[in-house]
Design an enzyme around this catalytic site. Structure first.
Site, short mmCIF file in Angstrom:
data_model
loop_
_atom_site.label_atom_id
_atom_site.label_comp_id
_atom_site.label_asym_id
_atom_site.label_seq_id
_atom_site.Cartn_x
_atom_site.Cartn_y
_atom_site.Cartn_z
N ASN A 7 0.88 -1.16 0.00
CA ASN A 7 0.00 0.00 0.00
C ASN A 7 0.92 1.21 0.00
OD1 ASN A 7 -1.83 2.00 0.41
ND2 ASN A 7 -2.79 1.08 2.22
N LYS A 14 3.38 0.81 3.12
CA LYS A 14 2.92 -0.18 4.09
C LYS A 14 2.99 -1.53 3.38
CE LYS A 14 -1.10 -0.30 7.11
NZ LYS A 14 -2.47 0.14 7.25
N ARG A 93 -2.52 -2.17 -3.48
CA ARG A 93 -3.77 -1.46 -3.25
C ARG A 93 -3.79 -0.23 -4.16
NH1 ARG A 93 -5.55 2.64 1.37
NH2 ARG A 93 -7.74 2.71 0.83
N HIS A 182 -13.48 1.79 0.18
CA HIS A 182 -13.44 0.72 1.20
C HIS A 182 -13.98 -0.59 0.63
CE1 HIS A 182 -13.92 3.88 4.66
NE2 HIS A 182 -12.64 3.59 4.49
N ARG A 243 -13.68 14.16 8.29
CA ARG A 243 -14.49 14.53 7.11
C ARG A 243 -15.94 14.76 7.51
NH1 ARG A 243 -12.43 9.55 4.27
NH2 ARG A 243 -10.38 10.11 3.47
N ASP A 284 -10.27 11.01 17.53
CA ASP A 284 -10.06 9.63 17.98
C ASP A 284 -11.25 9.22 18.84
OD1 ASP A 284 -9.20 7.46 19.83
OD2 ASP A 284 -7.35 7.65 18.67
N MET A 285 -11.98 8.20 18.40
CA MET A 285 -13.23 7.85 19.08
C MET A 285 -13.02 7.45 20.54
SD MET A 285 -16.42 7.87 18.91
CE MET A 285 -17.16 7.88 17.29
N ARG A 286 -11.87 6.83 20.84
CA ARG A 286 -11.62 6.45 22.25
C ARG A 286 -11.62 7.69 23.13
NH1 ARG A 286 -7.00 2.47 20.39
NH2 ARG A 286 -6.90 4.20 18.97
N GLU A 335 -15.55 -2.42 15.25
CA GLU A 335 -15.11 -3.65 15.90
C GLU A 335 -15.04 -3.51 17.42
OE1 GLU A 335 -11.31 -4.42 14.08
OE2 GLU A 335 -12.21 -4.42 12.08
N GLU A 386 -7.99 -5.99 5.25
CA GLU A 386 -7.89 -5.60 3.84
C GLU A 386 -6.65 -6.20 3.18
OE1 GLU A 386 -8.93 -1.60 5.43
OE2 GLU A 386 -9.53 -1.21 3.37
#
Ligand code: ADP
Length: 406
Positions: A7, A14, A93, A182, A243, A284-286, A335, A386
């Site tokens: 990627n 990556k 990718r 995605h 976004r 960051d959701m956490r 997840e 992925e």
């Protein structure tokens, strides 16, 4: 059967090396800050005991060509792979395949030039992906290489869902339409769901939710994508880390007039300073969940807005599909964040969707179900992968080409 997945970004590479006989990861890594004074490589190799051994290294890597050489050396020195002759294939990718690529494609000169023609549709990503392809071809010309596109899975979306209601010349001349992204992740988790449910994929109607830093939701009918929330670009649809997702397009003109911001500034504002970050200052959701727990109002609002947008899309895609066999949550948030899953499914009993609180708090690396006994729709949590999907599609593409030639 070794397959290397690459990627390539504008300043990073990556990679993951798989043994596809048993789908194990032999090595993986990330080279960052290519072109800067100091580049940093983080590399992990499977040890004889089965765990992963990590090393980090800094070096001056001026360009991708040197980056690939460094990665080749590290793979050799760590014992994961002696040289590229061991590779069955390399999977790349590629973010945007436009309308030209409906499936993974063996890379040739023609394929490269078609991907290049698509650069205006994904100016941040496709040129960097191409750079990786060209350097890898130079370094391993004898190895079959396959391009796996983020958009390909969504090429089955029908015109009434992919066209925008703007003059048709804009579609014909400028290729303005919904492409969706995605795709590799939505496809992978849909296949995993089919295995889990012991049903053929082409008999299943699913709503898959990829909730990571970027986020998108896909309606899958009889195994094929029929609508997805990201559009011509990844900006449309759900609220994401930075976004905005869906907004009234007239806001863009209003912003230009009232603030004097340039087109580029407005584009950056909607892509990089909006979404969760714009609402509450964090992406960051956490962190946002912790702040909300402590009573922070902007964080609470960000979560409410995030879940509300998802819920609206679930309702819309329920209507699109008519029958939903399962919702499938994936991505870092899908997840791991039980409260977000619960929030997104609240008051959806009308559609036969109801979460069981206890099951929803499960933590597992395996697929698990979180629906209540009353729920007619299964609700699954599936870890996306992925890279493994790119490796799988690379092998399938190379084998199919070999069969076609035989
Ligand atoms: P990317 O799209 O960059 O691959 P990920 O899929 O890793 O991103 O998702 C990143 C998001 O997942 C971040 O918002 C992060 O806070 C969130 N996340 C990861 N683990 C948890 C967790 N345990 N609880 C809540 N959110 C989490």
């Amino acid at each position: 059967m070794k397959v290397l997945v690459i990627n390539s970004g504008s300043s990073s590479i990556k990679y993951q090396l798989f043994d596809m006989t048993d789908q194990t990861v032999l090595a993986s890594g990330l080279l960052e800050q290519i072109g800067e004074a100091e580049s940093r490589l983080t590399h992990q190799t499977r040890s004889l005991r089965g765990g992963m051994e990590k090393i980090t290294q800094t070096a001056t890597i001026a360009a991708h060509q040197q980056g690939f050489q460094l990665i080749g050396n590290v793979l050799r020195d760590s014992g994961a792979m002696q040289d590229t002759s061991e590779l069955f294939g390399i999977g790349h990718r590629v973010v945007h395949g436009g309308e030209a690529f409906r499936r993974p494609t063996l890379i040739s000169k023609d394929v490269i030039s078609t991907i290049r023609q698509l650069n205006p549709l994904a100016p941040l990503h496709n040129p960097a992906n191409l750079l990786g392809i060209e350097v890898a071809l130079k370094q391993a010309p004898q190895v079959p290489q396959v391009a796996v596109f983020d958009t390909a899975f969504h090429q089955s979306i029908p015109a009434h869902a992919f066209r925008y209601a703007i003059p048709k010349e804009l579609y014909e001349r400028y290729h303005i339409r919904r492409y969706g992204f995605h795709g590799t992740s939505h496809h992978y988790v849909a296949k995993q769901a089919a295995i889990h449910l012991k049903r053929p994929m082409d008999s299943l109607n699913l709503i898959t939710l990829h909730l990571g830093n970027g986020a998108s939701i896909t309606a899958i009918e009889n195994g094929s994508s029929v609508d997805t929330s990201m559009g011509m670009t990844p900006l449309e649809g759900l609220i994401m880390g930075t976004r905005s997702g869906d907004i009234d397009p007239a806001i863009v003109f209003y912003l230009g007039r009232e603030t004097g911001k340039s087109r580029e500034e407005v584009e950056a504002l909607l892509n990089k300073a909006s979404g969760l970050k714009g609402i509450c200052g964090a992406n960051d959701m956490r962190e946002i969940m912790q702040r909300a727990e402590a009573g922070d109002e902007p964080a609470k609002l960000a979560i409410d807005m995030y879940c509300y947008r998802i819920k609206k899309y679930i309702g819309a895609y329920g209507a699109v599909l008519g029958r939903v066999d399962a919702l499938v949550f994936t991505g870092g948030i899908g997840e791991n964040a039980a409260d977000i899953r619960a929030g997104a499914c609240r008051k959806l009993a009308l559609l036969g969707i109801e979460v069981d609180q206890t099951k929803n708090n499960t933590v597992s690396n395996e697929i698990f179900e979180i629906q209540s006994n009353n729920s007619s729709v299964k609700i699954l949590v599936v870890r996306t992968n992925e890279e493994l999907e790119i490796a799988t599609q690379t092998v399938e593409c190379i084998l199919a080409m070999a069969r076609a030639r035989a």
